[in-house]
Design an enzyme around this catalytic site. Sequence first.
Site, PDB file in Angstrom:
ATOM      1  N   SER A   1     -26.392  15.238 -12.286  1.00  0.00           N
ATOM      2  CA  SER A   1     -25.509  15.363 -10.950  1.00  0.00           C
ATOM      3  C   SER A   1     -25.251  16.448 -10.230  1.00  0.00           C
ATOM      4  CB  SER A   1     -24.150  14.608 -11.549  1.00  0.00           C
ATOM      5  OG  SER A   1     -24.138  13.053 -11.672  1.00  0.00           O
TER       6      SER A   1
ATOM      7  N   SER B   1     -24.181  12.526  -8.827  1.00  0.00           N
ATOM      8  CA  SER B   1     -22.771  12.082  -8.595  1.00  0.00           C
ATOM      9  C   SER B   1     -22.146  13.179  -7.658  1.00  0.00           C
ATOM     10  CB  SER B   1     -21.806  11.696  -9.548  1.00  0.00           C
ATOM     11  OG  SER B   1     -21.808  12.700 -10.578  1.00  0.00           O
TER      12      SER B   1
ATOM     13  N   LYS C   1     -15.725  19.826  -6.877  1.00  0.00           N
ATOM     14  CA  LYS C   1     -15.987  18.553  -7.278  1.00  0.00           C
ATOM     15  C   LYS C   1     -14.401  17.857  -7.710  1.00  0.00           C
ATOM     16  CE  LYS C   1     -19.073  15.326  -9.592  1.00  0.00           C
ATOM     17  NZ  LYS C   1     -20.311  15.208 -10.668  1.00  0.00           N
TER      18      LYS C   1
HETATM   19  N1  GLN Z   1     -26.743   9.256 -12.334  1.00  0.00           N
HETATM   20  C1  GLN Z   1     -26.478   9.624 -13.601  1.00  0.00           C
HETATM   21  C2  GLN Z   1     -25.446   8.649 -13.935  1.00  0.00           C
HETATM   22  O1  GLN Z   1     -25.110   7.740 -13.327  1.00  0.00           O
HETATM   23  C3  GLN Z   1     -26.019  11.072 -13.959  1.00  0.00           C
HETATM   24  C4  GLN Z   1     -24.527  11.023 -13.506  1.00  0.00           C
HETATM   25  C5  GLN Z   1     -24.208  12.502 -13.655  1.00  0.00           C
HETATM   26  O2  GLN Z   1     -24.806  13.508 -14.284  1.00  0.00           O
HETATM   27  N2  GLN Z   1     -22.842  12.711 -13.851  1.00  0.00           N
HETATM   28  O3  GLN Z   1     -25.127   8.471 -15.224  1.00  0.00           O
END
Ligand code: GLN
Length: 445
Positions: A151, A127, A52
């Site tokens: 995410s 994400s 990532k």
């Molecule tokens: N979708 C969640 C957010 O927007 C989680 C994102 C994540 O785990 N990085 O914060």
Amino acid sequence: SVHDRIDQVEGQVKSYITQTRETAIAQAAAVDAKLARGEALTLLSGIPGIIKDNLCTKGVKTTCASHILERFVPPYDATVIEKLAANDLVMTGKANMDEFAMGGSTENSGFFPTRNPWNLDCVPGGSSGGSAAAVAAGEAIWALGSDTGGSIRQPAAYCGVVGLKPTYGRVSRYGLIAYASSLDQIGPITRDVTDSAHVMNVIAGYDPKDSTSINAPVPDYTKSLVNNVKGLKIGLPKEYFVAGMDPEVEAAVRKAIEQLVALGAECREISMPHTEYALSAYYLLAPAEASSNLARYDGVSFGHREQGNDIIDMYKKTRSHAFGTEVKRRIMLGTYALSSGYYDAYYLKALKVRTLVKQDFDKAFEQVDVIITPTAPTTAFKIGEKTSDPLAMYLQDVCTIPVNLAGVPGISVPCGFAGGMPVGLQIIGKPLGEETILRTAYTFE
Ligand code: GLN
């Protein structure tokens, strides 16, 4: 090779922000040479993985999918990268993501969206959408993602692969570009549970460079790859099987639970009464921490800089120009929640709710070994479907966010299909209970 596969599908899937093909080929050649010399290899040696793009890789651009870091080349490797390198890492490249890991669909990437390999009209989740899509499409064998509120697990569920968020502190976050430091964890996204255990064996462990890392011995996670759930006590929290959930998703999850029961697990309904407040608490705490963490992108030390009349003007222009809409929304929400006069009403209140959510888990784990829920209320949605409605997007994380608030480990494993798209089953464990959730997940392998 994996590169042929990337050439075949990357034009459509778009998992990669950066491909490091030449380095990967050189790394693979080094593995061959080692083999020829009869030197010891590990199980991960030479197996291509994608990282990532919020994990620092020395000499390789690390952008967080943000224009503000578009040309940032870290001078050092994250601890997880060092550990992987010691196991003959072959890195195919850096994966697309929501900008600064803020989002649940990878549509918030500052560069381009990634598509779901199962249906190119759908999002891969986020994400860590690039990581999950790459593994699902065969563009990498394994991936690293990060999980602040779901995410790793949610994109794994949407792409029909396995995603593990370890216990907070189990994997060093040194070199992970911070989103919300009290919630962020790094973990593997893999095709199956076996690979998840192999990657965990390499990346887990204490690191003096991360003050939140846990100083506890790392077990051999492959020992959990056994078919044995006899007597395992499973809790099904009624608050997670809620209205708004796709009935076909619920059916797939219930069927998977029946399978565990048929193999000798014991199931009981439990209650985790503070679940409904977890999402609101998260969307105060995570933006609050983010507003502080992202203050460093001021055009002075890192990445992009706009010209300005004076330094304040330069800050303003740089940040207005190079941060995307969602990042700005979070910075504003977080700054507001932390501002004097509102701190007690929002930030402090959210911290108290976090404690109550954590206590729900503590109480549940007095009675059960694992907690099982859907990973997400629906399957992957259409690209563009939720972009104009941030709240609808945030709701995709109702089942994953409490796990980060509590700091416990969770894994998503594929458990069937709904409307032709993969469904994820979330198995949540006690602190440092990765072995138990891997063993439970292995049932579905
Ligand atoms: N979708 C969640 C957010 O927007 C989680 C994102 C994540 O785990 N990085 O914060």
